[in-house]
Design a protein around this motif. Structure first.
Motif, short mmCIF file in Angstrom:
data_model
loop_
_atom_site.label_atom_id
_atom_site.label_comp_id
_atom_site.label_asym_id
_atom_site.label_seq_id
_atom_site.Cartn_x
_atom_site.Cartn_y
_atom_site.Cartn_z
N ALA A 31 33.75 -19.00 9.67
CA ALA A 31 34.97 -19.73 9.29
C ALA A 31 35.06 -21.23 9.12
CB ALA A 31 35.95 -19.38 10.28
N ILE A 32 34.10 -21.79 9.69
CA ILE A 32 33.98 -23.21 9.83
C ILE A 32 32.44 -23.66 8.99
CG2 ILE A 32 33.44 -25.34 11.17
CD1 ILE A 32 36.41 -23.90 11.44
N ASN A 33 31.44 -22.94 9.45
CA ASN A 33 30.17 -23.21 8.74
C ASN A 33 29.89 -22.82 7.38
OD1 ASN A 33 29.65 -22.77 11.94
ND2 ASN A 33 29.02 -24.80 11.42
N GLY A 34 30.70 -21.47 7.14
CA GLY A 34 30.32 -20.99 5.75
C GLY A 34 30.99 -22.14 4.72
N PRO A 35 32.14 -22.38 4.85
CA PRO A 35 32.65 -23.41 3.94
C PRO A 35 31.71 -24.87 3.93
CG PRO A 35 34.45 -22.74 5.13
CD PRO A 35 33.12 -22.06 5.78
N GLY A 36 31.29 -25.21 5.17
CA GLY A 36 30.31 -26.43 5.31
C GLY A 36 29.18 -26.37 4.34
N LEU A 37 28.69 -25.18 4.43
CA LEU A 37 27.32 -24.93 3.93
C LEU A 37 27.46 -24.97 2.30
CD1 LEU A 37 25.41 -22.06 5.88
CD2 LEU A 37 24.75 -24.22 5.52
N CYS A 38 28.89 -24.64 1.86
CA CYS A 38 28.90 -24.71 0.29
C CYS A 38 29.69 -26.01 0.13
CB CYS A 38 29.89 -23.42 0.07
SG CYS A 38 28.90 -21.98 0.27
N GLY A 39 29.62 -26.89 0.85
CA GLY A 39 30.10 -28.19 0.50
C GLY A 39 31.70 -28.28 0.58
N ILE A 40 32.15 -27.71 1.52
CA ILE A 40 33.55 -27.80 1.60
C ILE A 40 33.61 -28.08 3.22
CG2 ILE A 40 35.79 -26.54 1.91
CD1 ILE A 40 34.66 -24.77 -0.45
N PRO A 41 34.14 -29.30 3.53
CA PRO A 41 34.53 -29.85 4.77
C PRO A 41 35.86 -29.33 5.18
CG PRO A 41 34.68 -31.79 3.31
CD PRO A 41 34.16 -30.71 2.53
N VAL A 42 36.05 -28.63 6.13
CA VAL A 42 37.46 -27.87 6.16
C VAL A 42 38.45 -28.87 6.81
CG1 VAL A 42 36.76 -25.54 6.51
CG2 VAL A 42 36.75 -27.01 8.27
N THR A 43 37.69 -29.89 7.75
CA THR A 43 38.30 -31.06 7.92
C THR A 43 37.93 -32.27 7.23
OG1 THR A 43 37.62 -31.32 10.15
CG2 THR A 43 39.39 -30.14 9.84
N HIS A 44 38.94 -33.18 6.65
CA HIS A 44 38.52 -34.32 5.94
C HIS A 44 39.39 -35.30 6.08
CE1 HIS A 44 35.43 -36.41 2.97
NE2 HIS A 44 36.54 -37.11 2.77
N ARG A 45 38.99 -36.56 6.71
CA ARG A 45 39.79 -37.62 7.03
C ARG A 45 40.63 -38.05 5.81
NH1 ARG A 45 37.96 -43.33 9.51
NH2 ARG A 45 36.74 -43.56 7.74
N GLY A 46 42.04 -38.28 5.76
CA GLY A 46 43.04 -38.40 4.90
C GLY A 46 43.30 -37.27 3.91
N VAL A 47 42.64 -36.17 4.23
CA VAL A 47 42.81 -34.82 3.25
C VAL A 47 43.53 -33.93 4.15
CG1 VAL A 47 41.78 -33.21 1.66
CG2 VAL A 47 41.02 -35.57 1.74
N ALA A 48 42.72 -33.37 5.27
CA ALA A 48 43.09 -32.43 5.96
C ALA A 48 42.77 -32.72 7.47
CB ALA A 48 42.26 -31.23 5.66
N ASP A 49 43.90 -32.66 8.11
CA ASP A 49 43.84 -32.95 9.64
C ASP A 49 43.88 -31.80 10.45
OD1 ASP A 49 46.47 -32.34 9.50
OD2 ASP A 49 47.37 -34.29 9.66
N GLN A 50 43.98 -30.50 9.98
CA GLN A 50 43.95 -29.32 10.82
C GLN A 50 43.41 -28.16 9.84
OE1 GLN A 50 48.27 -27.26 10.76
NE2 GLN A 50 48.23 -29.32 11.13
N VAL A 51 43.02 -27.25 10.65
CA VAL A 51 42.37 -26.03 9.99
C VAL A 51 42.93 -24.51 10.73
CG1 VAL A 51 40.13 -26.01 11.48
CG2 VAL A 51 40.34 -24.59 9.32
N LEU A 52 43.35 -23.74 9.84
CA LEU A 52 44.12 -22.49 10.60
C LEU A 52 43.08 -21.45 10.13
CD1 LEU A 52 46.22 -20.93 12.11
CD2 LEU A 52 47.50 -21.02 10.12
N VAL A 53 42.38 -20.58 11.01
CA VAL A 53 41.59 -19.24 10.51
C VAL A 53 42.54 -18.12 10.91
CG1 VAL A 53 39.59 -18.39 11.17
CG2 VAL A 53 39.67 -20.73 11.35
N LEU A 54 42.56 -17.48 9.73
CA LEU A 54 43.19 -16.05 9.60
C LEU A 54 42.33 -14.92 9.27
CD1 LEU A 54 46.40 -17.23 7.74
CD2 LEU A 54 46.37 -17.05 10.23
#
Length: 521
Positions: A384-407
């Motif tokens: 949920a967190i590390n999968g996107p990270g390995l593919c170049g997607i920071p699920v929280t990025h300052r000024g872009v996303a301040d929260q992450v919701l896992v469903l």
């Protein structure tokens, strides 16, 4: 702003095809080792092979003597091209090769000139063949030796029996088409076989016999879901490509009566709940790696990748945890775990990702605690967190996303998730949901998410073949329909998807041709 609905082509590639050569004439000019190799490849494709050369080597002579190829014992003449569907030159005379290529071009006959890349209409690739499975690696003639190395690595990663599995699926597919030939039922046939191919282990498909195929055909006629089918072979012990017992075929359901078995050496059993992380053994924690090596038996989730299973030295057992029978499979693991613990063995329960992120880690602790065993818990990296990270997607990025919701893509009753109203600074990560992508995108639209919201499908994160497919809420369904999907995968929705440039992540495992939507940096 540029229209990013469709990706731009990336030049420099080849149009890779599988050429149907049955009963077509392949003319080979030359009689040495290269010509012999070309002849063998053409024969494997059921082509008619004609050799033109004053002399031929021992291998070609062997094929001539057995009637496998025809030989014209002289130098090439332009009239040799009559009736040829393809020409391959394998001679040391570069000028003559160029002349032959020129004549072939005039006659519009595709031609390959060995070691003269600029003359070739096509190149030969480094190939692996296992029955009907053929894997070809092309470096567009830039590094053929490296292509061989890549091909060997790809072939080594295939499960044992891959080619046989394809043959057996081909037999079953033919039987189903004969039993249900109506054109209007083609979608049903395809969907049923797709589920079978997606959910059954390759080792099990490879070991299907005539009786098993009969049983599967009957199940198709009854419209039974492939995930629910049990065949007699399920109780057979089969080794995987790593020499480890197959995670599905090894073992049977454990009767409750054996749980009272006597402990080994008077020792009390030990249970360790281990998170396998994302699939790469190097992403296991040191503690998890040690537990796997110390285990007497490992009870593994179905989706644990082969590289992780490959480091295990003891018996590995996995129940068939498919949709529709997940509860029965979980009970199977419980019974097997209690049996092994009662014998005083060290049991490792190996779960994909982290045991507590949409797994049943908590339920398993409560179950075994009720039976007197308190599991040790070793967390794992969660997709949920590390999968996107390995593919170049920071699920929280300052000024872009301040929260992450896992469903989760489905609750315990199979219902779709409840998606909250749109918030621009939120990243949504939806697990176990790609097969419901169309429905998920509809729910996102109904909850106010804009059509241009970036969407990524992260597939097999942490594995060598991980891939990211990118698009928008409006385009992602069409993109996935076009490029296909390799399970397991997850959906990421939000502006964090494109916050890093493609250049920053292309150096990883990604294939830019399938990324769908590129960032605008």
């Amino acid at each position: 702003m540029a229209d990013d609905k469709f990706r731009d082509p990336q030049g420099g590639g080849s149009l890779i095809l599988a050429w149907q050569a049955t009963n077509k004439t392949v003319l080979i000019v030359g009689g040495g080792a290269v010509a012999a190799g070309r002849a063998f490849n053409a024969l494997e494709a059921d082509a008619r092979v004609v050799i033109v050369a004053p002399d031929i080597n021992a291998e070609l002579q062997y094929r001539v003597d057995r009637g496998q190829v025809s030989w014209r014992s002289r130098k090439f003449e332009d009239t040799d091209l009559e009736g040829a569907d393809m020409v391959l030159t394998a001679i040391g005379d570069a000028d003559e090769s160029r002349r032959i290529v020129g004549v072939c071009r005039q006659l519009r006959i595709p031609v390959n000139a060995a070691d003269i890349n600029d003359l070739c209409d096509f190149w030969f690739m480094s190939t692996h063949r296992d029955h009907s499975v053929q894997i070809a690696v092309s470096t567009n003639s830039k590094a053929p030796r490296l292509a061989n190395r890549i091909r060997r690595q790809v072939a080594a990663a295939l499960p044992r029996g891959t080619g046989l599995a394809v043959e057996q699926i081909g037999r079953l597919r033919k039987r189903i088409r004969e039993a249900d030939p109506k054109p209007e039922n083609s979608k049903r046939r395809m969907a049923w076989l797709m589920q079978l191919c997606d959910y059954w282990p390759i080792e099990q498909l490879a070991n299907l016999d005539s009786d098993n195929i009969d049983s599967l055909l009957e199940a198709y006629v009854r419209n039974d879901a492939p995930q629910t089918i049990t065949i007699a072979q399920d109780s057979v012990s089969v080794s995987s490509s790593d020499g480890v017992p197959s995670p599905v075929l090894h073992g049977q359901l454990v009767p409750d009566s054996v749980i009272s078995a006597q402990p080994l050496n008077g020792k009390r059993g030990k249970l360790t709940l281990v998170g396998a992380g994302l699939g790469d053994p190097e992403l296991l924690t040191v503690r998890a790696h040690r537990a796997l090596l110390e285990a007497d038996v490992v009870l593994a989730d179905k989706l644990i990748p082969e590289p992780v299973l490959g480091i295990i030295k003891c018996e590995v057992y996995t129940a068939r945890k498919f949709p529709g029978i997940a509860t029965e499979a979980q009970d199977d693991l419980y019974r097997r775990g209690l049996e092994e613990l009662a014998k005083g063995r060290h049991v490792v329960r190996l779960k994909q990702g982290d045991p507590f992120v949409y797994g049943r880690g908590g339920e398993e602790i409560l179950f075994f605690r009720k039976h007197g065993y308190e599991p040790e818990v070793i967390p794992g990296l969660t997709s949920a967190i590390n999968g996107p990270g390995l593919c170049g997607i920071p699920v929280t990025h300052r000024g872009v996303a301040d929260q992450v919701l896992v469903l989760s893509g489905a609750d315990r009753n199979g219902a779709l998730p409840a998606i909250p109203q749109y918030l621009a600074t939120r990243t949504l990560v939806i697990l176990m949901s790609v097969k419901r992508l169309s429905q998920i995108t509809q729910l996102l639209g109904q909850s106010g998410h804009p059509p241009d919201l970036p969407i990524a499908i992260v597939e097999r994160a942490g594995c060598p073949d991980q891939r990211t497919v990118r698009g928008t809420l409006e385009t992602i369904v069409d993109i996935v329909d076009r490029v296909g999907h390799n399970a397991p995968g997850l959906i990421v929705a939000g502006f964090a998807v494109n916050v890093l440039s493609d250049a920053a992540i292309e150096d990883r495992y990604l294939d830019e041709s399938t990324m769908g939507l590129h960032s605008t940096e």
